[in-house]
Design a protein around this motif. Sequence first.
Motif, mmCIF file in Angstrom:
data_model
loop_
_atom_site.group_PDB
_atom_site.id
_atom_site.type_symbol
_atom_site.label_atom_id
_atom_site.label_comp_id
_atom_site.label_asym_id
_atom_site.label_seq_id
_atom_site.Cartn_x
_atom_site.Cartn_y
_atom_site.Cartn_z
ATOM 1 N N LEU A 196 0.789 -1.260 0.009
ATOM 2 C CA LEU A 196 0.004 0.030 0.017
ATOM 3 C C LEU A 196 0.656 1.266 0.024
ATOM 4 N N GLY A 197 0.523 2.163 -0.978
ATOM 5 C CA GLY A 197 1.270 3.590 -0.781
ATOM 6 C C GLY A 197 0.357 4.594 -0.696
ATOM 7 N N VAL A 198 0.858 5.623 -0.315
ATOM 8 C CA VAL A 198 0.148 7.001 0.048
ATOM 9 C C VAL A 198 0.972 7.814 -0.780
ATOM 10 N N ALA A 199 0.088 8.986 -1.329
ATOM 11 C CA ALA A 199 0.671 10.013 -2.094
ATOM 12 C C ALA A 199 -0.219 11.143 -1.802
ATOM 13 N N ASP A 200 0.317 12.370 -2.201
ATOM 14 C CA ASP A 200 -0.373 13.611 -1.940
ATOM 15 C C ASP A 200 -1.073 13.777 -3.254
ATOM 16 N N ALA A 201 -2.053 14.985 -3.081
ATOM 17 C CA ALA A 201 -2.882 15.360 -4.352
ATOM 18 C C ALA A 201 -1.793 15.741 -5.661
ATOM 19 N N GLU A 202 -0.517 15.869 -5.355
ATOM 20 C CA GLU A 202 0.156 16.144 -6.569
ATOM 21 C C GLU A 202 1.040 14.586 -7.044
ATOM 22 N N GLY A 203 0.704 13.758 -6.410
ATOM 23 C CA GLY A 203 1.228 12.410 -6.951
ATOM 24 C C GLY A 203 2.602 12.209 -6.244
ATOM 25 N N THR A 204 2.938 13.026 -5.101
ATOM 26 C CA THR A 204 4.263 12.792 -4.478
ATOM 27 C C THR A 204 4.155 11.565 -3.607
ATOM 28 N N LEU A 237 -8.795 10.295 -2.590
ATOM 29 C CA LEU A 237 -9.120 10.487 -1.220
ATOM 30 C C LEU A 237 -9.895 11.767 -1.233
ATOM 31 N N PRO A 238 -11.004 12.166 -1.484
ATOM 32 C CA PRO A 238 -11.755 13.536 -1.428
ATOM 33 C C PRO A 238 -12.392 13.629 -0.292
ATOM 34 N N ILE A 239 -12.116 14.785 0.366
ATOM 35 C CA ILE A 239 -12.818 15.265 1.390
ATOM 36 C C ILE A 239 -14.061 16.125 1.166
ATOM 37 N N ASP A 240 -14.727 16.649 1.952
ATOM 38 C CA ASP A 240 -16.111 17.135 1.944
ATOM 39 C C ASP A 240 -16.190 18.491 0.975
ATOM 40 N N THR A 241 -15.052 18.888 0.581
ATOM 41 C CA THR A 241 -14.769 20.168 -0.086
ATOM 42 C C THR A 241 -14.969 19.622 -1.685
ATOM 43 N N GLY A 242 -14.731 18.374 -1.815
ATOM 44 C CA GLY A 242 -14.842 17.896 -3.226
ATOM 45 C C GLY A 242 -13.394 17.478 -3.712
ATOM 46 N N ALA A 243 -12.514 18.245 -3.119
ATOM 47 C CA ALA A 243 -10.882 18.296 -3.750
ATOM 48 C C ALA A 243 -10.355 16.990 -3.271
ATOM 49 N N ALA A 244 -9.655 16.196 -3.871
ATOM 50 C CA ALA A 244 -8.941 14.981 -3.404
ATOM 51 C C ALA A 244 -7.674 15.400 -2.713
ATOM 52 N N VAL A 245 -7.388 15.132 -1.476
ATOM 53 C CA VAL A 245 -6.100 15.483 -0.520
ATOM 54 C C VAL A 245 -5.041 14.840 -0.946
ATOM 55 N N GLY A 246 -5.221 13.535 -1.456
ATOM 56 C CA GLY A 246 -4.315 12.583 -1.593
ATOM 57 C C GLY A 246 -4.809 11.177 -2.398
ATOM 58 N N ARG A 251 -12.627 5.235 2.088
ATOM 59 C CA ARG A 251 -13.708 6.054 2.674
ATOM 60 C C ARG A 251 -13.419 6.400 3.990
ATOM 61 N N TYR A 252 -12.867 5.388 4.615
ATOM 62 C CA TYR A 252 -12.547 5.447 6.252
ATOM 63 C C TYR A 252 -11.298 6.505 6.474
ATOM 64 N N ALA A 253 -10.439 6.364 5.505
ATOM 65 C CA ALA A 253 -9.242 7.517 5.684
ATOM 66 C C ALA A 253 -9.736 8.780 5.242
ATOM 67 N N CYS A 254 -10.974 8.960 4.389
ATOM 68 C CA CYS A 254 -11.137 10.374 4.051
ATOM 69 C C CYS A 254 -12.066 10.792 5.311
ATOM 70 N N GLY A 255 -12.753 9.950 5.825
ATOM 71 C CA GLY A 255 -13.519 10.528 7.001
ATOM 72 C C GLY A 255 -12.523 10.997 8.212
ATOM 73 N N GLN A 256 -11.361 10.200 8.303
ATOM 74 C CA GLN A 256 -10.455 10.930 9.324
ATOM 75 C C GLN A 256 -9.600 11.994 8.910
#
Length: 392
Positions: A75-83, A126-135, A158-163
């Motif tokens: 499993l990998g995690v990236a930010d919204a820019e793909g880093t 990973l979109p949050i409530d604003t609609g934009a993906a944070v990662g 979805r769970y990660a988005c909630g947190q």
Amino acid sequence: MTPFIVATAALALLVVALLVWRRTQRVVTTPAQRAVHQALHTASLAAVPLRRGLTEESASEAAPHLRALAGAEALGVADAEGTLLAWDGPQTAMFDSFADAARRAVADERPVLVTGDEHTLIAQPLPIDTGAAVGVLGMVTTGKPGPGMLGAVAEVARYACGQLELAELDASRSRVDRAELRALRAQISPHFIYNALNTIASFVRTDPDRARELILEFADFTRYSFRAAGEFTVLADELRNIERYLALEQARFGDALDVRLRIAPEVLGVVLPFLALQPLVENAVRHGLAGGGRGGQLSIVATDAGTDCLISVEDDGIGMDPDLLRSGALDAVDTGSGPARTGEAAHVGLANVDDRLRAAFGNDYGLVVETAPGAGTKVSMRVPKFRAGIRA
């Protein structure tokens, strides 16, 4: 329905199920019960770092637990820019494809699948409530993922988005608290500063030693009021600053201002919002006592009330109409309009203090105001002696 609501509801159902099971059985005995217990435990471990927001450190801490929840090979995690922020598991050929897949998932606002000879990478935004993906979460599976695996990946995301939404909510509340504190500092009465300096000037020739003491009190008062420290302080420090303020006001009013303090020693270490008490005292002096042109008595009381500390500021001044108070007079500021110019007591900053108390401790901890025309005003607050996460 937002990811935050879905994630929160899902976690709540899992918690309820666990509580019901614990009431009927004391130990985990069946495979299903062990699986539920393990899933809850793993989810709680992932939630702790995610509640700090999406950073390289939090992603590294959460990745192993998110991988376990999804049952992924890696499993990998990236930010919204793909880093890339974190990667947990073997670095297969899919590792090199993750950055590009993450950028495409954010741009297309949907999952992206990258298939290889032996593995498949699922890049889930990973979109949050604003609609934009944070990662983006990237999960590697062996072979072609079936509906069950795709569903598991979506639920973990979805769970990660909630947190992460809760982390953003905490950050937003902190920003609001800081903005309210800046607004409260800006409301420190320019009349008080002008009058304090005039009072000091009047002692320069007649009593130079007193003038020197008052200058030091004024310097310490302004230094404390505009300090760059945190949003909370202890009652002892707040009271010390109020003593400086009152020393300057008593130099101005003389015996006309009678100050009485009754403070229980055991509550001096109680933590409360910074500058929570100062506006109450300033309003009592400025509007309750000085407003009547005759001075009066001011009482500050702090007592031990079990799990709480009860603090009150009371004056025997002009008071105000309770109906006016209920209609929103707490929001009035002395700007040349509204109640302050119609003979009523405009309570500068009290709404600000009320909001900050409720934000910090809950709705049971707002201000309580007792007043009537000609009968003075008493403003009370309750502060818990201890609240997790709140410290000076």
